[in-house]
Design an enzyme around this catalytic site. Sequence first.
Site, PDB file in Angstrom:
ATOM      1  N   ASP A   8       0.777  -1.151  -0.150  1.00 36.43           N
ATOM      2  CA  ASP A   8      -0.142   0.043   0.270  1.00 36.43           C
ATOM      3  C   ASP A   8       0.740   1.315   0.015  1.00 36.43           C
ATOM      4  O   ASP A   8       1.860   1.382   0.727  1.00 36.43           O
ATOM      5  CB  ASP A   8      -0.824   0.024   1.250  1.00 36.43           C
ATOM      6  CG  ASP A   8      -1.709  -1.124   1.455  1.00 36.43           C
ATOM      7  OD1 ASP A   8      -1.500  -1.940   0.827  1.00 36.43           O
ATOM      8  OD2 ASP A   8      -2.268  -1.160   2.531  1.00 36.43           O
ATOM      9  N   GLU A  54     -10.524  -2.751   4.240  1.00 33.62           N
ATOM     10  CA  GLU A  54      -9.163  -1.933   4.426  1.00 33.62           C
ATOM     11  C   GLU A  54      -9.189  -0.863   3.904  1.00 33.62           C
ATOM     12  O   GLU A  54     -10.107  -0.677   3.001  1.00 33.62           O
ATOM     13  CB  GLU A  54      -8.105  -2.857   4.077  1.00 33.62           C
ATOM     14  CG  GLU A  54      -8.091  -4.547   4.611  1.00 33.62           C
ATOM     15  CD  GLU A  54      -6.997  -5.448   4.099  1.00 33.62           C
ATOM     16  OE1 GLU A  54      -6.431  -6.220   4.942  1.00 33.62           O
ATOM     17  OE2 GLU A  54      -6.558  -5.417   2.801  1.00 33.62           O
TER      18      GLU A  54
HETATM   19  C1  FRU Z   1      -3.980  -3.556   2.804  1.00 36.41           C
HETATM   20  C2  FRU Z   1      -3.411  -3.819   3.945  1.00 36.41           C
HETATM   21  C3  FRU Z   1      -3.720  -3.166   5.155  1.00 36.41           C
HETATM   22  C4  FRU Z   1      -2.690  -3.157   6.124  1.00 36.41           C
HETATM   23  C5  FRU Z   1      -1.488  -3.281   5.177  1.00 36.41           C
HETATM   24  C6  FRU Z   1      -0.439  -4.257   5.545  1.00 36.41           C
HETATM   25  O1  FRU Z   1      -3.260  -4.004   1.640  1.00 36.41           O
HETATM   26  O2  FRU Z   1      -3.850  -5.262   4.368  1.00 36.41           O
HETATM   27  O3  FRU Z   1      -4.951  -3.163   5.667  1.00 36.41           O
HETATM   28  O4  FRU Z   1      -2.452  -2.198   7.074  1.00 36.41           O
HETATM   29  O5  FRU Z   1      -1.955  -3.740   3.866  1.00 36.41           O
HETATM   30  O6  FRU Z   1       0.741  -4.113   4.829  1.00 36.41           O
END
Ligand code: FRU
Length: 501
Positions: free
Chosen positions: A22, A208
């Site tokens: 992300d 998310e």
């Molecule tokens: C989304 C996610 C978030 C988390 C991060 C972990 O892709 O799963 O929910 O904070 O990536 O890398």
Amino acid sequence: LQETRQWRPLLHYAPARNWMNDPNGPILIDGVYHLFYQHNPVEPVMGYISWGHATSRDLLHWQEEPIALPSTPQEQIYSGTVIYDRDNRSGLGTDENPPLLALYTSVFRDMPGEQEDGTQAVSVAVSLDRGAHWTRYAHNPVLTLNPASRNFRDPALCWYEEGGYWVLTAVEAEQQIVKLFRSTDFLNWEFLSDFRPPGYHTPEMLWEVPVLARLPIEGEAGSFGWVMIVSVNPGGLTGGSGTFYYVGDFDGTTFTPAEHPTATDDPWQYRWMDYGPDNYAIVCFAGTPTPVSIGWMGNWNYSNHTPTVPWRGQMTLPAHLSLARQKDSTFLIRQKPVSLGDPEEVFVAAEIRPEAGTLWRLPDSAADCADFADAVLDLQMLIESGGDVAVLTVAATEDGRFGTEILYDSARQELIVDRSRSGVPVPDAAFTTRHIAPLSLQDGAVRLRVIVDRSSVEIFAADGLVRMTEVIFPSPHATSVTLGSYAGNACFRSVKVRWFR
Ligand code: FRU
């Protein structure tokens, strides 16, 4: 393992080495775009999650910076956001030198030395030198659920002008809830409401990276509408992860979806930021005059196994976001890629009408200044379907054996991307097939923009109302572009091809 330079993106951010997912806390400050991101600094797979950092002046060419927030044995640094606390409301800087604050997800180990991930909570880190160095706040975490949750994460911020406070959105991922809080100092948070509309939920789905944003309404100067963008995994239309959104209203406490079909559990009734498999965890830049988004060009189903070396993961092109009023007076989010700058070369053709059984091929001479393989291709065209299926093939080999096909089927009013012959397949057979987006004809035609970097195809259809993003791993010789149609009835008008570096 040999470095896969042929897939190294030119105008999309990718770290030099190792894993990235992300985007986190993208922000424009003093004319510099900062991008933080989920990064494993030691391996090309998910793990040891820290915040990487990169900077850019044009959103296309990025400079990798030292790690902003490293993971520790006690804490991984999951997704979050960055804000410039210009009035030093937090008291963590000074009036002369206001701080940058990172609000991030702490993933704690429950017990020292224990390997299991434990409580997730919102923590703060402070930078007094415009993002170069970060210090964790002494009284972290600043926001924990009660009872503590193991899946409370991904804080994002939105300024609520009418109330004069900041709204934080975060998820309780497994419960598929967006939780809203408010604060004026970024440290003390008061609960506002839960957002969990009925509709499309499955038992295994995670919610998310929730983004509450106010977007300008096109053609209505000074008017804005509220949206809530949610990343879901699994639950994406192509399988694995995907990002949908609600248009609605926010009254300072509660977000209420407006015309959205929350009563249905059919995902095709929802509005998706992207109909391809590779655009997840979309967030917006802070500090830009108008909203600009960026996403992770990946999918949790296979991104840990893609064939790039020594890095793994890249970002999408940033895009300008606005709300477009539709004929039935509902709204769609429009996404327009940021300017790609000055092209190295341009090819234009007023009209191309390939006969049935033949393919029109973009002449090599159109780009003889540039080494084709080493430039980003940006194609724009209006396709008059003539009731036919139009076929645009990019990243194709000369002999036609490989290529990524983009089809418009006017009978079904569908835009289709087929990456089954793109080159090295994505490492999950379920994802090498066709992906489909509904796309209606406007006066018998559809408008298409396709941007091809060394390992991606991004499609913006209907002037950005429909987006499709796909990673591909073509051979370095796959530089041809062809146009054709099944019955020879489609016509490609106002074809413009530009090359960028
Ligand atoms: C989304 C996610 C978030 C988390 C991060 C972990 O892709 O799963 O929910 O904070 O990536 O890398």
